[in-house]
Structures are given as C-alpha cells and as structure tokens.
Design a protein around this motif. Structure first.
Motif, mmCIF file in Angstrom:
data_model
loop_
_atom_site.group_PDB
_atom_site.id
_atom_site.type_symbol
_atom_site.label_atom_id
_atom_site.label_comp_id
_atom_site.label_asym_id
_atom_site.label_seq_id
_atom_site.Cartn_x
_atom_site.Cartn_y
_atom_site.Cartn_z
ATOM 1 N N PHE A 58 0.817 -1.212 0.000
ATOM 2 C CA PHE A 58 0.000 0.000 0.000
ATOM 3 C C PHE A 58 0.857 1.272 0.000
ATOM 4 O O PHE A 58 0.446 2.310 -0.510
ATOM 5 N N LEU A 111 -4.118 -2.992 -6.746
ATOM 6 C CA LEU A 111 -4.819 -2.273 -5.682
ATOM 7 C C LEU A 111 -6.233 -1.843 -6.049
ATOM 8 O O LEU A 111 -7.101 -1.758 -5.168
ATOM 9 N N ASN A 114 -8.664 -4.154 -4.550
ATOM 10 C CA ASN A 114 -8.436 -4.581 -3.175
ATOM 11 C C ASN A 114 -9.285 -3.715 -2.248
ATOM 12 O O ASN A 114 -9.067 -2.508 -2.114
ATOM 13 N N PHE A 117 -7.680 -1.588 0.418
ATOM 14 C CA PHE A 117 -6.981 -0.391 -0.045
ATOM 15 C C PHE A 117 -7.906 0.825 -0.085
ATOM 16 O O PHE A 117 -7.454 1.965 0.027
#
Lengths: 199, 199, 199, 199
Positions: A58, A111, A114, A117
């Motif tokens: 991240f 990401l 996700n 995230f």
DNA sequence: CATGAATGAGCCTTCATTCAT
DNA sequence: AATGAATGAAGGCTCATTCAT
C-alpha cells in the motif's frame, strides 16, 4: 539527523525495490524474502519500516500519487478552459502510467481491486485526484463550455474508466506502442461525441 | 444418459459453488476445501472435473460469457441503427453484471488482470463480445450515423472501460443503487459528447 | 561461535533423528512431521537446514561414510600384507554396519538403489572406500601375494557384494547373531577359495 | 473354459505391463492408473485380479522365479560335479537377469529390501533356488570336491551377494556390457580363491 | 465380469511474521 | 537499529481403493 537520513534512505530503497518486484510479479508471487535480497537488507529489517507485506504494498503508490496530483494541480493553474484542462489531465495520467509501469501495475492490476486499499492513505490521495477531475468538469458546466445536463460522476467515470482500460490493456500486453498518443483523440471523442454532425 | 446428466449436474454444482465463493472471497482466499464442503462433494471429486484450482476459476466465466454473447447477438438482430445497438449492448452488459455480481467479481476483479487468462477459452468468448461492439461501431460509421474520423478501438475502449469502471466501483462498494440506470446517460454522453451545442 | 555451535547441534539433532526414523521406517513411510516431532523442532526449521526430504536423507550417510573411511585409512597404515588389510577392511565394514543398523538400513536398503544418490556427495564418499579396496587388491597382486590373473573389479565385487548381502540379510531379519564373526571365514574363503587342496 | 482362458490372458496382460512399468519406474513412481492405461484395462479391473498394488508387485516375480528354478533343476541333472553345477547356476542367474532387466529391477532394487516380501509366495520360490545352491555346495563338500571346513551359508552368500551386486550395478548404470561374461571368472575365483599358489 | 465414478487420507513445502541478541 | 534464526499455519494435489451398476 544523519541517522534519520540513513533510515529514510533505507526506507526509500525498500520502497523502490518493492515497487519493481510487486509491479513485475504481482502481490502473491512476490516474497518478502525476494524484496529483502534485492534491497540488500534483512527480512526482519523490512518489518522495522513496514508493519506487513500488505502495508508495504500500500505504501508504494501513496507517495507516487501524492506527487502526481501536486504536479497536476500545478499544471492546471496555467491552463484556461475546462476542455483544455481535461486534456491535460488525461495526458498527465497516461504519461505518468507509461513512465512508471511498475507503479501502474500495482495500482491498476493489484490495488484497484483490493477492498482494504479503499480505506488506506494511498487511496485518499487518489480520491484527491478524482476530485480535481470532478471540479474541472463542473467548471466546464458552469462556464457553459459543457452541456448543462451532463452527469459529473458519469463523465468522470468515462474518463477514468477509459484511462484505466487503456493502461491495463497496455500493461497486460507487450506494450508495443505509446499510451500518450491516445490522449488527444480520447479527449476529443469525449468532448465531441461520436455522432455525425451532419445528422 | 442418466449418468451424463448426473455428472453434468455435479459439474454445474461445482461451478455454481465456485462462482459464489470465488466471487465473494477472491482467488487466494478461496480454498478447494471450502468449495468442496459447500458443494457437498469431496475435494478429490473436484479434481475429477477440473484439473487445477485455477482451471476451475477460469471455467466459471466461460459458460456465462458464451451465453451472454449469444443473447446479445439475438437481441441485436431486432434492432436498427448502430446507436440503438450500442445502447442495447451497454444495457445488456450492465444488467448482466448486476444480475450476477459473483461472476462479475470473478471477471472484473480477478481475471481481467490475470495474464494466463488471456490465452484461455474464457477469454476467447469475451473477445467475441468485443468484436460485436467493434462491428457495431463500424456499422455506424459506414451508415453515416457516426463520425467518419472516429477510432473504432478507442471508441470501444471508452465503452468497455467505462462499463468496467462502473461495474468495478459498484462491486467494490455496498452496491446501493442500480447499475442499469447508467446505460442511457452513458450511451447518450458517448454519442453526443459533453460539449455544449451552443458553443 | 556460540551460534554456530548451537546451529551445528540442531543440525546434528535433525540428522540423528532422521537417521533413526529413516532407518526404521524407510523413506516413504517417514514423514518430515515425525522427524520434526522427534527432534523437538518445527517442520519449517528442518527446511532451514535441509532443502528437501530427499536432501535430508542423502545427508545422513555422507558424514558417516566420511568418518568411516578416515578410520579405515588410519588402521590400514598399521597393517602389513594385502590379505591382512582386506581382513581388516571387511571387519571394519561389518562392524560399522552392525554398530549403526539405522545408517546401514539407509545405505543398504534405501540409497543403494536410488539413482539420484549415485551423483550425490554421499556416494562420492562411498566411492572413496571402494578405491581403498581396489588399491589393496592391486597391492596384493603386485606383491605376489595374490594371483596375477585375478580381476580387481570382480574381486572387489565379491567382497562388497558379499558384505552387502550379509548386512542386508541381517537387517531384514531379527538380527539374532553378530555380523563381525563372519569377517574371518569370509576373507579366508575369498583368499583360499573353496576348492579342496587334496584334489 | 473359454472364459478362464480369457481371464488368464487379462491377468497375464496386467502382469506383463506391471513388470515393465514397475521395473522402469520403481514402486512408488508407478501408479495403478498408468498400469491400467498401458494394459488397456480399467483400474477397477486390476483389483479383480490383484488385491492391492503391493500384491500386484509381489506377483510379478513369483511366476518368473518358479520357471527359473524349474529350468535350473532341469539343467543341473545333466551336469556332473559340484563346481560345474555352481558354474551353471551362476551362468543361469546372470543371464536370466540380463534377459529380463525389468524383472531383475523388481527383484533386486525393490523386493530384496521389502520385509513384507519375505513372507510372500514369491520369496518362497526364491528360497527354493537358494536351497539348490546350498545342496550343490554340500554335494561338493561330501564328494571331497570342496574343502571340508567351508561354511555352506557363507559360501552361498558369497555367490548370491556377488551376483546381486553385479546385477544391481549393471541395472543402476547404462548397462553397457554383458553380465554373463562374468560367470566364468566369478566361479573360478570363488573356487580357487585369490591367493597365489606359489606362496 | 467390467468399470465409471467417487473419495478418504495423507504430506511436503512455502512464507509472513516474530523475537532474542 | 539490525538481523539471524525459528516457526505456526496453511493448502493444493495425488492416488490407491471401493462400490454401485
């Protein structure tokens, strides 16, 4: 101070290595061990700087996004007209992704999908970028440059969705040709539509 | 025949269960053990029907995509005008994804970014769908309905990219509102553009 | 140094446990889990020291063989006469196998028939031992102690084959009696033959 | 009767296939599935003829050994003198193994070290063969052809051990040269010993 | 008799993470 | 601050064997 600098350098070194490997191999196929080896640091030391593997992932795009949108804002100040601003935005987004394909892979292929995230710091930065687009579209509407009835959210979705699609396709293939050359026809098509004027 | 039917039923049962669990938890967080338990079948039996976990994943959208594009072709025969056809395509794509969010998750969040999937049977089916869009755009150009200068690939990318973005955003959030209501404004914006006519 | 010693101790502990269990249960019926439990170490730790289960197996006899042949060479320096040396060699081989039946099982029942082992380090050590025998036989021929026409390879095969057979039979049964008491009659028979002198 | 013949043929077909595959790949690396496929029969059918995979393995050499020792007994009736008989036995054993390397692999590399096999029917057949050797040695002693003091068990162990060693070495390598040419020097060495007569 | 179909049972290996030094 | 060392936890896949038809 010297120590702080040294630590910053180590952290940056980890981030750069992580970006390269995550970008090339994806999240699951990247191991902390490999990042550590490539960054010439111990595995345990990575955990001094990042709490988890996912946290490290991240962290990669956060700084990148932050810098990107600062740059974007700076440029937009110099430009008059919402259409020109959108053109610039699209150009910057495409060229940024093209210049940093590993970071692009992390954002676009890992990401974006996700859910964790979504609530992270990195995603906050990205939301700021979306806000710039929204504001620009609204500015165009207010100025009479864009149609009054258009939906800001939908228009932004068209812009972002198309960019994501182009970048993703480019990342997933051999990347033979440049992305940025799509910027002009893309913004033209979005602004003018595809309908024949003679009709 | 009875056996064939029975085996087909078991295979379908595995696929349905896999779709549900893959769709909700993603690929890595789904275990064959869980699919087997939910499908009330042994783990080993899953391997009678699908050679690997990834093969099972890939099999889920294949049939779905195949049926989707058959349906799409059937509908398009009844419609005149490229714009109307694109409108119909967008509507069908959005409503199909909305009706099968698990399958949508598998396609949009998992497989779209899997390079191995690019060469699989399932992706072939998806490519067929893209071809329908390309043909419809070309038809509009040929008929003078769309501008002569537009780029077919870019136009399709705008349509697909926007749909993917809308579906993905919808999947990633709480999905409060309907997707299909975006179909009309989306196609209108793409066809007419966002530029003010008064300008 | 302390760490090195500790790690060496752990490695030795794994090897000792592996020798015992592989020796008693064979390769397939031995699980890493069992070795780990017996060695009071985690399974994962075993993989810190040995890359695979097979690698662990191969490592067991390597050190043993190395020590054996050092001992053998040391003893042979003190002995005069090829026949006496062969007698000593046979005695050492039989008694070594008898003293370490688990290691003997690994070598005689598992590894002797494993083609991969042929190219391993452990087998190299064993080959060194064979060379000692060959040299001793040749020494006997050169000194006129042994017949000029005998085939060194065949003679060595008789010695090794018989020892392997005796050890294997002993391992495969209840091992009621001692192996070493066969050393003298064995070497006598090989040297003198079985033919009646009166003939 | 016709059925019996057909079943016998199927059983033989399974045994032949099993011999080939077990011989080439060993026990663990051979699967029932592969034997079934090669024998063009279903896996389940194999279990009609043999109760377990291990039972099938054990069955392979049983018939072979039985035939071998019948042949051996037949030949020995024609030969006078214990030494000549031993020579013939060694020749038959070496040439039989050389002619059927798959069966030889099963016996030498797999079954010789399987404790369960010790009590099986196949091993009984092999023991009969050992008895022939013992009797021949004893015959030589009684006839004054061999020394009175020699140990029958040890002498047989030398013969069997050496043959096993030669065959095993031959099986484990590329098998460049013939085995049978070792028969004469082997028996000569065993009978005459390696000691120089001049001494 | 033959077999298609189903499965229970088993295990090696990987790796993110922790912790004592 | 840095890391060498240790491990808990986890899971895909294989295959001998069974059994209903």
């Amino acid at each position: 101070m010297a120590n702080l600098t040294k630590m910053e350098a180590r952290k940056t070194q980890i981030l750069r290595t992580a970006e390269r490997i995550f970008g090339k191999k994806g999240f699951q196929d990247t191991t902390i061990s490999e990042i550590a080896k490539e960054a010439k640091i111990s595995e345990a030391s990575i955990y001094e700087y990042f709490s988890t593997k996912e946290g490290l992932l991240f962290s990669v795009p956060t700084k990148n996004a932050s810098e990107l949108f600062k740059l974007m804002k700076f440029h937009l100040r110099l430009i008059r007209g919402a259409a020109n601003k959108l053109r610039s935005i699209i150009y910057i987004l495409l060229s940024t992704n093209e210049k940093s394909p590993d970071n692009a892979s992390i954002v676009m292929l890992i990401l974006k999908h996700n859910k964790k995230f979504l609530n992270s710091e990195g995603h906050l930065e990205i939301k700021k970028g979306l806000k710039i687009i929204d504001e620009t579209i609204q500015e165009g509407i207010n100025a009479g440059e864009f149609r009054n009835g258009i939906n800001v959210y939908l228009t932004r979705s068209i812009i972002i969705g198309t960019i994501e699609h182009l970048v993703t396709s480019w990342l997933m293939t051999e990347r033979p040709e440049s992305l940025v050359h799509m910027a002009d026809p893309l913004i033209d098509t979005i602004i003018e539509g595809i309908q024949s004027k003679t009709k």
